[in-house]
Design a protein around this motif. Structure first.
Motif, PDB file in Angstrom:
ATOM      1  N   GLN A 157      -3.090 -25.736  -8.573  1.00 27.51           N
ATOM      2  CA  GLN A 157      -3.722 -25.947  -9.879  1.00 27.51           C
ATOM      3  C   GLN A 157      -2.838 -25.422 -11.005  1.00 27.51           C
ATOM      4  N   ILE A 158      -2.279 -24.248 -10.793  1.00 27.15           N
ATOM      5  CA  ILE A 158      -1.396 -23.660 -11.802  1.00 27.15           C
ATOM      6  C   ILE A 158      -0.182 -24.550 -12.000  1.00 27.15           C
ATOM      7  N   GLN A 159       0.348 -25.072 -10.915  1.00 31.65           N
ATOM      8  CA  GLN A 159       1.515 -25.954 -10.998  1.00 31.65           C
ATOM      9  C   GLN A 159       1.180 -27.215 -11.807  1.00 31.65           C
ATOM     10  N   GLN A 160       0.004 -27.782 -11.585  1.00 32.95           N
ATOM     11  CA  GLN A 160      -0.418 -28.959 -12.347  1.00 32.95           C
ATOM     12  C   GLN A 160      -0.588 -28.618 -13.830  1.00 32.95           C
ATOM     13  N   GLN A 161      -1.175 -27.451 -14.117  1.00 29.50           N
ATOM     14  CA  GLN A 161      -1.340 -27.025 -15.508  1.00 29.50           C
ATOM     15  C   GLN A 161       0.019 -26.863 -16.190  1.00 29.50           C
ATOM     16  N   MET A 162       0.976 -26.298 -15.460  1.00 30.51           N
ATOM     17  CA  MET A 162       2.312 -26.110 -16.016  1.00 30.51           C
ATOM     18  C   MET A 162       2.973 -27.456 -16.313  1.00 30.51           C
ATOM     19  N   GLN A 163       2.763 -28.428 -15.449  1.00 36.75           N
ATOM     20  CA  GLN A 163       3.326 -29.756 -15.678  1.00 36.75           C
ATOM     21  C   GLN A 163       2.693 -30.405 -16.909  1.00 36.75           C
ATOM     22  N   THR A 164       1.379 -30.261 -17.056  1.00 36.23           N
ATOM     23  CA  THR A 164       0.674 -30.825 -18.206  1.00 36.23           C
ATOM     24  C   THR A 164       1.157 -30.176 -19.495  1.00 36.23           C
ATOM     25  N   ILE A 165       1.270 -28.862 -19.491  1.00 32.65           N
ATOM     26  CA  ILE A 165       1.733 -28.138 -20.673  1.00 32.65           C
ATOM     27  C   ILE A 165       3.171 -28.530 -21.005  1.00 32.65           C
ATOM     28  N   GLY A 166       3.993 -28.667 -19.987  1.00 30.38           N
ATOM     29  CA  GLY A 166       5.383 -29.083 -20.212  1.00 30.38           C
ATOM     30  C   GLY A 166       5.469 -30.446 -20.862  1.00 30.38           C
ATOM     31  N   ALA A 167       4.625 -31.376 -20.413  1.00 34.30           N
ATOM     32  CA  ALA A 167       4.613 -32.725 -20.993  1.00 34.30           C
ATOM     33  C   ALA A 167       4.141 -32.688 -22.443  1.00 34.30           C
ATOM     34  N   GLN A 168       3.098 -31.906 -22.718  1.00 33.34           N
ATOM     35  CA  GLN A 168       2.599 -31.781 -24.087  1.00 33.34           C
ATOM     36  C   GLN A 168       3.666 -31.163 -24.990  1.00 33.34           C
ATOM     37  N   LYS A 169       4.321 -30.131 -24.489  1.00 32.19           N
ATOM     38  CA  LYS A 169       5.348 -29.451 -25.272  1.00 32.19           C
ATOM     39  C   LYS A 169       6.482 -30.420 -25.612  1.00 32.19           C
TER      40      LYS A 169
END
Length: 120
Positions: free
Chosen positions: A17-29
């Motif tokens: 879950q944390i890995q998915q959140q990090m990917q989402t945040i990276g894409a938004q950034k």
């Protein structure tokens, strides 16, 4: 995951879950950083425009004529807002990276049988 305790299985799910959140945040950034670059480029282009020259702004499907100073002000505000969002996402990214590394270490210890895994 036979032979893995339910606690470790839960931690592995949390890690995913944390890995998915990090990917989402990276894409938004990345999206926000691109928008900042575009706005800065537009600001640079406006420097070459005479003060009394017409400046057109795209609003949806309509082009509107605006004063140069108004467009510059809007772009500056947009850049500031986007940069704040990028900084916020960077903080979230750093926090999640720390949690990810901590959880990863706990799982590794549990799987190697070195120490009991602490639930976070």
């Amino acid at each position: 995951m036979n032979g893995i305790s339910p606690k470790v299985q839960n931690q592995i799910a949390m890690l995913q879950q944390i890995q998915q959140q990090m990917q989402t945040i990276g894409a938004q950034k990345t999206q926000y950083e691109m928008a900042v670059r575009e706005a800065k480029r537009a600001t640079e282009e406006l420097k070459d425009v005479a003060e009394d020259a017409p400046v057109y702004l795209s609003v949806g499907t309509v082009m509107m004529q605006k004063k140069k100073e108004e467009v510059e002000k809007n772009l500056t505000e947009k850049i500031e807002t986007l940069e704040l969002r990028v900084k916020s996402l960077e903080k979230q990214e750093t926090m999640l990276q720390g949690k990810f590394e901590q959880l990863q270490a706990q799982i590794k210890q549990a799987l190697e049988g070195k120490a009991p895994v602490n639930a976070s």
